[in-house]
Design a protein around this motif. Sequence first.
Motif, PDB file in Angstrom:
ATOM      1  N   ILE A 170      -2.861  -0.229  -8.798  1.00 20.19           N
ATOM      2  CA  ILE A 170      -1.865  -0.361  -9.857  1.00 20.19           C
ATOM      3  C   ILE A 170      -1.343  -1.789  -9.810  1.00 20.19           C
ATOM      4  O   ILE A 170      -0.933  -2.269  -8.747  1.00 20.19           O
ATOM      5  N   THR A 171      -1.384  -2.484 -10.941  1.00 22.65           N
ATOM      6  CA  THR A 171      -0.862  -3.845 -11.007  1.00 22.65           C
ATOM      7  C   THR A 171       0.347  -3.875 -11.937  1.00 22.65           C
ATOM      8  O   THR A 171       0.297  -3.343 -13.050  1.00 22.65           O
ATOM      9  N   TYR A 226       0.849  -1.195   0.000  1.00 16.35           N
ATOM     10  CA  TYR A 226       0.000   0.000   0.000  1.00 16.35           C
ATOM     11  C   TYR A 226       0.880   1.239   0.000  1.00 16.35           C
ATOM     12  O   TYR A 226       1.828   1.358   0.799  1.00 16.35           O
ATOM     13  N   LEU A 227       0.574   2.140  -0.928  1.00 20.57           N
ATOM     14  CA  LEU A 227       1.291   3.404  -1.026  1.00 20.57           C
ATOM     15  C   LEU A 227       0.463   4.481  -0.348  1.00 20.57           C
ATOM     16  O   LEU A 227      -0.768   4.500  -0.456  1.00 20.57           O
ATOM     17  N   ARG A 228       1.145   5.381   0.345  1.00 23.22           N
ATOM     18  CA  ARG A 228       0.455   6.448   1.061  1.00 23.22           C
ATOM     19  C   ARG A 228       1.040   7.798   0.681  1.00 23.22           C
ATOM     20  O   ARG A 228       2.256   7.945   0.555  1.00 23.22           O
ATOM     21  N   SER A 229       0.160   8.759   0.491  1.00 27.89           N
ATOM     22  CA  SER A 229       0.590  10.112   0.137  1.00 27.89           C
ATOM     23  C   SER A 229      -0.450  11.105   0.628  1.00 27.89           C
ATOM     24  O   SER A 229      -1.638  10.986   0.281  1.00 27.89           O
ATOM     25  N   ILE A 282      -3.355   4.068  -1.986  1.00 26.61           N
ATOM     26  CA  ILE A 282      -3.693   3.259  -3.158  1.00 26.61           C
ATOM     27  C   ILE A 282      -2.958   1.931  -2.994  1.00 26.61           C
ATOM     28  O   ILE A 282      -2.023   1.811  -2.185  1.00 26.61           O
ATOM     29  N   SER A 283      -3.370   0.930  -3.754  1.00 27.38           N
ATOM     30  CA  SER A 283      -2.716  -0.376  -3.662  1.00 27.38           C
ATOM     31  C   SER A 283      -1.856  -0.624  -4.900  1.00 27.38           C
ATOM     32  O   SER A 283      -2.186  -0.197  -6.014  1.00 27.38           O
TER      33      SER A 283
END
Length: 389
Positions: free
Chosen positions: A295-296, A249-252, A257-258
């Motif tokens: 996002i894959t 998991y990305l955090r901003s 978002i994953s």
Amino acid sequence: MLLVMILTLALGAATADFFRLHRLRRRGAAAARLRLPAAWAVLTDLLPLAVAVSGVLVRDNTPAYMWFAMWALWLWLATVLPRLVFYLFELVRLPRTGRVLGVCVALLMIWGATTGRTRLHINRVEVVSCRIPAGFDGYRIAQLSDIHLGSVVRPARELQRIVDSVNRLRPDLVVFSGDLVNIRYTELDSTAMRILAGFRAPVVSVTGNHDVGVYVKDTTALPAAENLRRVIRRQQAMGWRVLQDTTLYLRSHGDSISLSGISFDPELRKKRHDKELPPVSKAAYRGVPDTLYNITVVHLPQLWPQIAEAGYGDLTLAGHVHAMQLKVRLLGRAWSPARLLYKRWSGRYDEAGSTLYINDGTGCVAYPMRLGAWPEITLFTLRHDPSCE
């Protein structure tokens, strides 16, 4: 399919050589005059056969053999294609034009194996979606793919150019979509590891078909599973995070978002060029909320429909195809032999609210040349669409 194309061209070239020499003989050309073109034609026409026979005889696909095979195929193409161009114009009684164009084709092949193979192109892509949270508006992702270390001519110089180019873009994240090595893990040596550890942004990667060891012939000395394990360990030692059918998991700015990574399945080795593939494993998405923008990263672009059907892959980043290292652009359209194999083969595709991007990669397979399908770094900028609020 690539093998079929090479064999077809080889047969066509040999047939063209035979008929031209036969025609010259019927016109009364002296035997001495025919010896040199006949010897040259036979010598070059036998190059693909030499590659094929040596491939059967060698115990393993060593770096030395792979270099011989790639450059022998390039030499064959660089001699056969100009000759065929000349033959064509000679048939319509324009031999001088044929000679000039033949020389131009030869020079183009040389350019493709030098400047065309190494000059990086930066493609900038903006992705706008209501599902991208406001905190990720302006988030930058650099994508690389298909370095194929064993085929890189000057690893230290060429890899450093890639790293420096990416760092100048100042991305928030670097994504690598598979095929770091060409045959075996040893290609990722200490020099390559030192340079590829130089990205200033975090790096995530997935494995491709060339990473998993399926092209190692001597599996007694190096089992495929061991090759894959060592490729992954060396990437981890560089500070890269290898996503093996998992999600992070990305955090901003307080939003999330994953980012999911799908490993290459060795069972797909013989189907890697098929237009349609079996259903993708959903292990990477286990427990991942479908409410998050996803996002894959996957090596094979043919898996995009299955990813979208599973409810993920708002943005799917793939590689693998290279546009077969040959892309012709004309009147705003592009053509490549890859169109014969793949439904989606290069660049951006948008369907039903999701996006696929196929990066053309930076390395080479089969022959060390790129024409039109330039070595690529893609910079994505995510944009939140405020009109959906």
